[in-house]
Design a protein around this motif. Structure first.
Motif, PDB file in Angstrom:
ATOM      1  N   LYS A   1      40.520  41.606  38.549  1.00  0.00           N
ATOM      2  CA  LYS A   1      40.362  43.032  38.782  1.00  0.00           C
ATOM      3  C   LYS A   1      39.580  43.707  37.648  1.00  0.00           C
ATOM      4  O   LYS A   1      39.363  44.920  37.670  1.00  0.00           O
ATOM      5  CB  LYS A   1      41.735  43.712  38.916  1.00  0.00           C
ATOM      6  N   LEU A   2      39.158  42.915  36.660  1.00  0.00           N
ATOM      7  CA  LEU A   2      38.458  43.455  35.498  1.00  0.00           C
ATOM      8  C   LEU A   2      36.954  43.277  35.638  1.00  0.00           C
ATOM      9  O   LEU A   2      36.470  42.426  36.392  1.00  0.00           O
ATOM     10  CB  LEU A   2      38.925  42.753  34.219  1.00  0.00           C
ATOM     11  N   SER A   3      36.207  44.079  34.892  1.00  0.00           N
ATOM     12  CA  SER A   3      34.762  43.902  34.836  1.00  0.00           C
ATOM     13  C   SER A   3      34.445  42.644  34.024  1.00  0.00           C
ATOM     14  O   SER A   3      35.318  42.086  33.345  1.00  0.00           O
ATOM     15  CB  SER A   3      34.104  45.124  34.192  1.00  0.00           C
ATOM     16  N   ILE A   4      33.191  42.196  34.069  1.00  0.00           N
ATOM     17  CA  ILE A   4      32.800  40.982  33.345  1.00  0.00           C
ATOM     18  C   ILE A   4      33.045  41.129  31.850  1.00  0.00           C
ATOM     19  O   ILE A   4      33.590  40.226  31.195  1.00  0.00           O
ATOM     20  CB  ILE A   4      31.313  40.655  33.603  1.00  0.00           C
ATOM     21  N   SER A   5      32.678  42.286  31.269  1.00  0.00           N
ATOM     22  CA  SER A   5      32.879  42.490  29.827  1.00  0.00           C
ATOM     23  C   SER A   5      34.365  42.500  29.475  1.00  0.00           C
ATOM     24  O   SER A   5      34.772  41.957  28.441  1.00  0.00           O
ATOM     25  CB  SER A   5      32.222  43.796  29.384  1.00  0.00           C
TER      26      SER A   5
END
Length: 315
Positions: free
Chosen positions: A166-170
Motif C-alpha cells: 500500500k506504500l509508494s516505491i520510495s
C-alpha cells in the motif's frame, strides 16, 4: 611494556562514565583514567587488535569514543569502520586554542606513535590497546549485552504502519532499508552467539538477504565489494547491445543478483571522464560565416580551399 601485570579497573559503569585503571611494570605503578563518551558497538565484520607474543587480541568496536590523558594532554580517541576490513583510529587534542588531530588506518598503536612525533615527545612504546581502553572488560560486556538484548526484546507490531504493497516505491524502499538494518543487528548477534568464526577469530559476514513479496524478489545487499573489471564489461555489453536503463531494470527484476543499474551508470560516467581527460574535445561554432580575404582568387565556388598540388590525376 613487555613486563607488566594484568590491569585492574575500578568503576561503576554504566552508572558512572569514569573508569580508573592500574597496572604494575617493573617496580612502578601506572594509573590511567578514562571517561567513556560513546560506548560503540561490535559490527558484523568485527576486527581484532594485532596479536603479539605476550598480548591478547581484543575486539575493536565501531563508533567508540573515549577520553583519557596522555603526555599531559587530554585526548579524545575514536574508532570508525571505513570499510569491511579497515578501521580508522583517530586522536584529537587541544593545545592552547589550537585543535590537533592525527589518524591511522593500520593500528591504534601507530596513531599513538604519530601523536608522540607530532608533539615532539620522547619516543614511547605505550600500547594503543591501553590508550583506547580496548581491554576494559566491562565495556566489552556492555556491548555484548546490547546484542543479546535484541534477542529478548518483545516484538510489538506497529498497526499504524500500512502494508508494504500500500506504500509508494520510495516509502517501500525506506521500509526495506529499516528492515535490513534491524536484520543486520539480529543476525550479527546470532553469529557471535554461535561463534561462527574462522580459526583466526574473524566472524563470517552477511553478503545479502533475499526476500520474496507477491512473486517479486527483493535483494538486500550489505557492503559488497565492487568488481571494476566486471563493471567495465557490463558497460561495454550495455553499449554494444544498445541495452537501455529501463530494459536492464526489467531484467534485474527477474534476476535480482544482477549488478545494480546505478552502479553501471556511475562506472560509465567515470569511464567518460577518463576518456575526456585523455582525448580533449573542442567545440567550434560552424554557424558563423568564414571571413575570406576578398583580394585572393578562389576558383572553388563553395568556399572550400583546395591545394591543386595535392590532387592526383583523375581518369
Amino acid at each position: 611494556m613487555d613486563n607488566f601485570s594484568t590491569r585492574t579497573f575500578q568503576h561503576d559503569y554504566p552508572n558512572n562514565p569514569y573508569i580508573d585503571a592500574e597496572y604494575v611494570s617493573g617496580n612502578r605503578i601506572f594509573y590511567s583514567k578514562y571517561k567513556i563518551i560513546v560506548l560503540g558497538y561490535y559490527p558484523q565484520n568485527v576486527k581484532y587488535t594485532k596479536k603479539s607474543k605476550k598480548s591478547t587480541q581484543y575486539q575493536i568496536p565501531n563508533e567508540y569514543i573515549v577520553k583519557t590523558e596522555v603526555a599531559d594532554r587530554m585526548l579524545h580517541c575514536k574508532t570508525k569502520y571505513i570499510s569491511a576490513n579497515k578501521v580508522l583510529f583517530t586522536i584529537k587534542w587541544k593545545e592552547d586554542k589550537a585543535k590537533w588531530e592525527v589518524s591511522s588506518k593500520r593500528s591504534s598503536s601507530e596513531v599513538i606513535s604519530i601523536f608522540f612525533k607530532k608533539i615532539n615527545w620522547e619516543e614511547s612504546k605505550l600500547s594503543g590497546i591501553f590508550v583506547f581502553g580496548f581491554d576494559i572488560e566491562i565495556l566489552h560486556q556492555e556491548r555484548i549485552k546490547k546484542l543479546q538484548k535484541l534477542d529478548t526484546e518483545r516484538i510489538v507490531i506497529d498497526k499504524r504502519k500500512r502494508p508494504l504493497n500500500k506504500l509508494s516505491i520510495s516509502q517501500q524502499n525506506k521500509r526495506l532499508i529499516s528492515f535490513g538494518q534491524d536484520a543486520y543487528q539480529k543476525i550479527n548477534q546470532l553469529i557471535l552467539k554461535q561463534r561462527l568464526t574462522s580459526k583466526s577469530g574473524k566472524s563470517i559476514r552477511i553478503c545479502n538477504i533475499e526476500l520474496e513479496a507477491e512473486n517479486k524478489i527483493i535483494n538486500l545487499k550489505y557492503n559488497l565489494p565492487v568488481d571494476i573489471t566486471k563493471l567495465n564489461t557490463l558497460v561495454r555489453v550495455h553499449d554494444e547491445a544498445l541495452l537501455g536503463r529501463d530494459g536492464y531494470r526489467k531484467l534485474a527484476a527477474v534476476e535480482p543478483h544482477l549488478t545494480c543499474e546505478y552502479q553501471i551508470a556511475q562506472r560509465r560516467n567515470e569511464i567518460s571522464k577518463l576518456i575526456n581527460n585523455q582525448i580533449p574535445i573542442e567545440i567550434f561554432n560552424i554557424d558563423q560565416k568564414s571571413i575570406i580575404d576578398e583580394d585572393e582568387d578562389y576558383n572553388n565556388s563553395d568556399g572550400i580551399l583546395v591545394d591543386e598540388h595535392e590532387i592526383g590525376n583523375i581518369n
